[in-house]
Design a protein around this motif. Structure first.
Motif, PDB file in Angstrom:
ATOM      1  N   ASP A  26       0.811  -1.218   0.000  1.00 40.42           N
ATOM      2  CA  ASP A  26       0.000   0.000   0.000  1.00 40.42           C
ATOM      3  C   ASP A  26       0.847   1.271   0.000  1.00 40.42           C
ATOM      4  O   ASP A  26       0.448   2.280  -0.565  1.00 40.42           O
ATOM      5  N   LEU A  27       1.996   1.228   0.642  1.00 45.73           N
ATOM      6  CA  LEU A  27       2.849   2.417   0.731  1.00 45.73           C
ATOM      7  C   LEU A  27       3.705   2.631  -0.516  1.00 45.73           C
ATOM      8  O   LEU A  27       4.207   3.741  -0.732  1.00 45.73           O
ATOM      9  N   ALA A  28       3.889   1.612  -1.328  1.00 46.42           N
ATOM     10  CA  ALA A  28       4.798   1.713  -2.480  1.00 46.42           C
ATOM     11  C   ALA A  28       4.467   2.898  -3.376  1.00 46.42           C
ATOM     12  O   ALA A  28       5.373   3.576  -3.860  1.00 46.42           O
ATOM     13  N   THR A  56       7.721  -6.110  -0.333  1.00 48.21           N
ATOM     14  CA  THR A  56       7.875  -4.656  -0.403  1.00 48.21           C
ATOM     15  C   THR A  56       8.783  -4.283  -1.570  1.00 48.21           C
ATOM     16  O   THR A  56       8.482  -3.341  -2.321  1.00 48.21           O
ATOM     17  N   ALA A  57       9.867  -5.033  -1.762  1.00 47.18           N
ATOM     18  CA  ALA A  57      10.752  -4.775  -2.906  1.00 47.18           C
ATOM     19  C   ALA A  57       9.998  -4.982  -4.218  1.00 47.18           C
ATOM     20  O   ALA A  57      10.138  -4.185  -5.158  1.00 47.18           O
ATOM     21  N   LYS A  58       9.196  -6.011  -4.277  1.00 46.98           N
ATOM     22  CA  LYS A  58       8.397  -6.280  -5.484  1.00 46.98           C
ATOM     23  C   LYS A  58       7.438  -5.132  -5.764  1.00 46.98           C
ATOM     24  O   LYS A  58       7.335  -4.655  -6.901  1.00 46.98           O
ATOM     25  N   ALA A  59       6.754  -4.660  -4.730  1.00 47.79           N
ATOM     26  CA  ALA A  59       5.795  -3.567  -4.906  1.00 47.79           C
ATOM     27  C   ALA A  59       6.486  -2.292  -5.374  1.00 47.79           C
ATOM     28  O   ALA A  59       6.006  -1.607  -6.280  1.00 47.79           O
ATOM     29  N   LEU A  60       7.624  -1.977  -4.778  1.00 51.54           N
ATOM     30  CA  LEU A  60       8.360  -0.774  -5.182  1.00 51.54           C
ATOM     31  C   LEU A  60       8.903  -0.907  -6.600  1.00 51.54           C
ATOM     32  O   LEU A  60       8.862   0.045  -7.381  1.00 51.54           O
ATOM     33  N   ALA A  61       9.411  -2.080  -6.944  1.00 47.65           N
ATOM     34  CA  ALA A  61       9.920  -2.288  -8.300  1.00 47.65           C
ATOM     35  C   ALA A  61       8.798  -2.169  -9.330  1.00 47.65           C
ATOM     36  O   ALA A  61       8.999  -1.641 -10.422  1.00 47.65           O
ATOM     37  N   ARG A  62       7.614  -2.632  -8.979  1.00 51.27           N
ATOM     38  CA  ARG A  62       6.471  -2.500  -9.896  1.00 51.27           C
ATOM     39  C   ARG A  62       6.082  -1.040 -10.084  1.00 51.27           C
ATOM     40  O   ARG A  62       5.666  -0.645 -11.165  1.00 51.27           O
TER      41      ARG A  62
END
Length: 135
Positions: A26-28, A56-62
């Protein structure tokens, strides 16, 4: 602050790993908001559960923005080898997912000129993970 952002910030410090994973996702999209950025780096380096780190890394990378990739780079620079492996797995998950990820290499290229040495170092590692060694 929006109520969704406030809820996600609260979940980022939850004792429940599933709530922390949800907070990372949600924060990404708020990676450029200082409060969210601080919480996201904490989630990337989560000492309790590697699923939090990976998701979290996956969400930010997306998300793939320079701000999002910068947070992964900061975490990579601070991470031990085990944690870095989970960060790499999350980035890889985003790259091979059904929708793929934005051009992470382009964000790393911009971060190669970041004033903070840790960011430059982390971005170089991420570039290698993506198969792009230009950074």
């Amino acid at each position: 602050m929006t109520s969704g952002l406030e809820r996600a910030l609260a979940e980022a410090s939850s004792p429940s790993w599933t709530q922390r994973v949800r907070a990372g996702r949600d924060l990404a999209s708020f990676a450029d908001v200082p409060e969210a950025a601080e919480a996201l780096v904490g989630l990337l380096l989560d000492a309790e559960d590697t699923a939090v780190t990976r998701q979290t890394a996956k969400a930010l990378a997306r998300v793939g923005t320079v701000a999002a990739i910068r947070l992964i780079a900061l975490a990579v620079a601070e991470a031990d080898d085990n944690r870095a492996d989970w960060l790499q797995a999350g980035v890889h998950d985003a790259l091979v997912g059904p929708d793929g990820a934005p051009d992470i290499a382009a964000a790393c290229g911009k971060l190669a000129r970041d004033p903070e040495e840790a960011v430059r170092r982390g971005a170089a590692d991420i570039s290698v993970w993506t198969g792009d060694t230009r950074c």
